[in-house]
Design a protein around this motif. Structure first.
Motif, PDB file in Angstrom:
ATOM      1  N   GLY A   1      13.879 -17.140  48.886  1.00 22.57           N
ATOM      2  CA  GLY A   1      14.177 -16.256  50.008  1.00 22.57           C
ATOM      3  C   GLY A   1      12.960 -15.978  50.857  1.00 22.57           C
ATOM      4  O   GLY A   1      13.047 -15.883  52.086  1.00 22.57           O
TER       5      GLY A   1
ATOM      6  N   SER B   1      24.822 -11.550  50.828  1.00 27.89           N
ATOM      7  CA  SER B   1      24.819 -10.718  49.622  1.00 27.89           C
ATOM      8  C   SER B   1      26.206 -10.639  49.003  1.00 27.89           C
ATOM      9  O   SER B   1      26.359 -10.714  47.772  1.00 27.89           O
ATOM     10  CB  SER B   1      24.325  -9.314  49.964  1.00 27.89           C
ATOM     11  OG  SER B   1      22.984  -9.345  50.371  1.00 27.89           O
TER      12      SER B   1
ATOM     13  N   GLU C   1      19.236  -4.025  54.906  1.00 32.25           N
ATOM     14  CA  GLU C   1      18.783  -5.387  54.664  1.00 32.25           C
ATOM     15  C   GLU C   1      17.839  -5.452  53.460  1.00 32.25           C
ATOM     16  O   GLU C   1      17.895  -6.385  52.653  1.00 32.25           O
ATOM     17  CB  GLU C   1      18.117  -5.953  55.917  1.00 32.25           C
ATOM     18  CG  GLU C   1      19.063  -6.034  57.103  1.00 32.25           C
ATOM     19  CD  GLU C   1      19.026  -7.383  57.804  1.00 32.25           C
ATOM     20  OE1 GLU C   1      18.484  -8.336  57.222  1.00 32.25           O
ATOM     21  OE2 GLU C   1      19.537  -7.463  58.919  1.00 32.25           O
TER      22      GLU C   1
ATOM     23  N   GLN D   1      19.703 -15.216  52.913  1.00 33.02           N
ATOM     24  CA  GLN D   1      19.132 -13.873  52.936  1.00 33.02           C
ATOM     25  C   GLN D   1      17.729 -13.877  53.533  1.00 33.02           C
ATOM     26  O   GLN D   1      17.375 -12.989  54.321  1.00 33.02           O
ATOM     27  CB  GLN D   1      19.065 -13.310  51.516  1.00 33.02           C
ATOM     28  CG  GLN D   1      20.370 -12.822  50.944  1.00 33.02           C
ATOM     29  CD  GLN D   1      20.158 -12.059  49.659  1.00 33.02           C
ATOM     30  OE1 GLN D   1      19.321 -12.425  48.823  1.00 33.02           O
ATOM     31  NE2 GLN D   1      20.895 -10.983  49.472  1.00 33.02           N
TER      32      GLN D   1
ATOM     33  N   ASP E   1      19.832  -5.211  50.240  1.00 37.19           N
ATOM     34  CA  ASP E   1      20.399  -6.508  49.871  1.00 37.19           C
ATOM     35  C   ASP E   1      19.334  -7.423  49.289  1.00 37.19           C
ATOM     36  O   ASP E   1      19.558  -8.122  48.290  1.00 37.19           O
ATOM     37  CB  ASP E   1      21.037  -7.178  51.096  1.00 37.19           C
ATOM     38  CG  ASP E   1      22.315  -6.488  51.528  1.00 37.19           C
ATOM     39  OD1 ASP E   1      22.953  -5.849  50.672  1.00 37.19           O
ATOM     40  OD2 ASP E   1      22.678  -6.582  52.715  1.00 37.19           O
ATOM     41  N   PHE E   2      18.168  -7.440  49.926  1.00 38.10           N
ATOM     42  CA  PHE E   2      17.101  -8.349  49.502  1.00 38.10           C
ATOM     43  C   PHE E   2      16.514  -7.932  48.154  1.00 38.10           C
ATOM     44  O   PHE E   2      16.249  -8.773  47.287  1.00 38.10           O
ATOM     45  CB  PHE E   2      16.007  -8.378  50.571  1.00 38.10           C
ATOM     46  CG  PHE E   2      15.154  -9.621  50.528  1.00 38.10           C
ATOM     47  CD1 PHE E   2      15.649 -10.833  50.968  1.00 38.10           C
ATOM     48  CD2 PHE E   2      13.855  -9.571  50.070  1.00 38.10           C
ATOM     49  CE1 PHE E   2      14.869 -11.984  50.946  1.00 38.10           C
ATOM     50  CE2 PHE E   2      13.061 -10.712  50.043  1.00 38.10           C
ATOM     51  CZ  PHE E   2      13.573 -11.923  50.488  1.00 38.10           C
TER      52      PHE E   2
ATOM     53  N   MET F   1      22.849 -11.135  56.642  1.00 41.42           N
ATOM     54  CA  MET F   1      22.374 -10.636  55.355  1.00 41.42           C
ATOM     55  C   MET F   1      23.526 -10.081  54.524  1.00 41.42           C
ATOM     56  O   MET F   1      23.663 -10.391  53.330  1.00 41.42           O
ATOM     57  CB  MET F   1      21.321  -9.553  55.563  1.00 41.42           C
ATOM     58  CG  MET F   1      20.878  -8.858  54.281  1.00 41.42           C
ATOM     59  SD  MET F   1      20.077  -9.966  53.106  1.00 41.42           S
ATOM     60  CE  MET F   1      18.409  -9.928  53.728  1.00 41.42           C
TER      61      MET F   1
ATOM     62  N   ARG G   1      20.288 -17.389  48.719  1.00 37.57           N
ATOM     63  CA  ARG G   1      19.006 -16.685  48.803  1.00 37.57           C
ATOM     64  C   ARG G   1      18.249 -17.096  50.054  1.00 37.57           C
ATOM     65  O   ARG G   1      17.582 -16.275  50.699  1.00 37.57           O
ATOM     66  CB  ARG G   1      18.183 -16.992  47.547  1.00 37.57           C
ATOM     67  CG  ARG G   1      16.869 -16.238  47.477  1.00 37.57           C
ATOM     68  CD  ARG G   1      17.081 -14.751  47.444  1.00 37.57           C
ATOM     69  NE  ARG G   1      15.822 -14.033  47.314  1.00 37.57           N
ATOM     70  CZ  ARG G   1      15.680 -12.725  47.476  1.00 37.57           C
ATOM     71  NH1 ARG G   1      16.722 -11.984  47.779  1.00 37.57           N
ATOM     72  NH2 ARG G   1      14.507 -12.144  47.345  1.00 37.57           N
TER      73      ARG G   1
END
Length: 435
Positions: A54, A89, A15, A116, A18-19, A85, A113
């Motif tokens: 986000g 992405s 996660e 996410q 991805d962030f 998530m 975003r």
């Protein structure tokens, strides 16, 4: 216990990968691809504005998944946050740019975003609680060390994201801007499959299973907000770590490239600093099991203040070696010392029936204030003060000072037993804060 810890580590790493990929790519190309025609500084600020979106969504994710995690269980929410998530992405990876669909490109980018942000807002709480509550049934004196597996997900995700982007940044600039930037987002599908496989094999938290036999009179968020002091303290104690993390990763990429460093040099420095964090985090967490959460977090905050100006001075030197040293000290050492014990500390501040909601809301509020707006604010201050790094150093100092003052107000909890907590208890009786 090892399987639970592994699921927390891998899931959180996926996660955060991805962030954090978003923050890296936003610093490199999103200003041109989604906000063309703007002044370069304005484009960077706009790109970091979508980055902040986000973080704005993260407290909402903490409330939503905290509610269902406190009522239905930790495991199901962990699976759902990871799926959400990964899907967000992947969609960013196939999103048309401004040149193709016009203004809809930044609109959809912000929407994804936010998705996410909602997902990661619920991820940390579920993963951390699963580990700490399982650890309570093994050796409670090692809750800090076990919880560090979740905390390690952040730098591990950063290492993976920076490594992938570093490889792709070796492409010619035209190819990177055309399709290379999409690859890190598309790879999230593979990481998602691995994370889900591990998490499906983990049992529900035994502490939650016992506690859910006692029904709540009110919804978890109402229970938490009836006595807001613990969640406010939880938010403030994390601000320093997240301010430092945000400024020394995503923002620093844009800042250093603007000072003449190449993209590979900056990404290499971030990768080395994240590797240093992988070593410091478990040490700081284990130390908090022995001497307490408060002194370890306080030491990290003080160290962050002391290093704030030297770190930026080293970056401004123009030396790739000193850039690596700067990020290793600021991110790998000082920030990691603050961040390591947070998982156990925030968990110990709330009772089991509202722990997911309370810990998640405090943690995500800290990310919103500390990390969400820091890059955008720092970029704005740089433009306003002619490129001087002094405002960035002052932001680092301010975040760490908030953490230090808050830790001073907390009661030590590392020797307290986690309890199932009576319905409606926002903080266990043996883990109340003071001041």
């Amino acid at each position: 216990m090892r399987r639970v810890a592994l699921s927390g580590l891998l899931g959180t790493a996926v996660e955060f990968y991805d962030f954090l990929v978003y923050g890296t790519i936003a610093a490199l190309v999103f200003g041109d691809l989604f906000f063309p025609g703007a002044d370069p500084a304005v484009g960077t600020i706009a790109a970091f504005g979508t980055f902040a979106a986000g973080y704005v969504a993260r407290p909402l994710g903490g409330i939503i998944f905290g509610h269902f995690g406190d009522r239905l269980g930790r495991k199901s929410m962990m699976l759902l946050t990871m799926t959400l998530m990964g899907s967000g992405s992947f969609l960013i990876g196939v999103l048309p740019t401004y040149g193709t669909i016009g203004v809809w490109a930044p609109v959809l980018l912000v929407a994804l975003r936010v998705v996410q942000g909602i997902a990661i807002g619920g991820e940390w709480g579920g993963a951390t609680l699963m580990i700490v509550e399982h650890a309570e049934h093994t050796r409670s004196s090692r809750r800090g060390l076990w919880s560090s597996f979740t905390q390690l997900g952040g730098p591990l995700g950063s290492v993976i994201s920076a490594g992938v982007v570093t490889l792709l940044s070796a492409l010619p600039d035209g190819q990177f801007r055309t399709w290379g930037w999409r690859v890190p987002f598309l790879l999230s599908v593979v990481l998602l499959a691995v994370g889900l496989f591990v998490r499906l094999r983990v049992a529900e938290s035994p502490l939650f299973t016992q506690a859910k036999r006692e029904p709540l009179d009110r919804t978890p968020i109402v229970e938490v907000l009836r006595r807001p002091k613990p969640v406010l303290l939880a938010a403030c104690v994390g601000i320093g770590a997240f301010t430092s993390q945000s400024l020394l990763t995503g923002f620093m990429i844009s800042y250093a490239v603007g000072h003449g460093y190449s993209r590979p040099q900056v990404l290499t420095a971030v990768t080395v600093a994240s590797c240093a964090a992988l070593l410091v985090l478990p040490v700081a967490s284990a130390l908090s099991d022995r001497i307490g959460r408060r002194p370890v977090v306080l030491a990290g905050a003080v160290l962050s203040v002391v290093l704030a100006f030297p770190v930026l001075a080293l970056v401004n030197s123009g030396s790739p070696g000193l850039l690596i040293l700067a990020l290793s000290l600021g991110l790998g050492l000082a920030q990691s010392t603050m961040y390591g014990p947070l998982g156990a500390l925030l968990t110990e501040m709330f009772g089991t029936r509202v722990r997911y909601t309370g810990a998640s809301l405090g943690y995500q509020a800290a990310t919103l204030v500390g990390a969400g707006f820091s890059p955008m604010l720092a970029s704005s201050l740089l433009a306003a003060y002619g490129g001087s790094s002094t405002p960035v150093s002052l932001l680092l100092c301010a975040g760490a000072a908030i953490t230090a003052l808050t830790v001073w107000r907390l009661r030590e909890t590392h020797t307290d037993a986690l309890d199932s907590a009576a319905p409606g208890a926002a903080v266990p009786s043996q883990a109340r804060t003071s001041g």
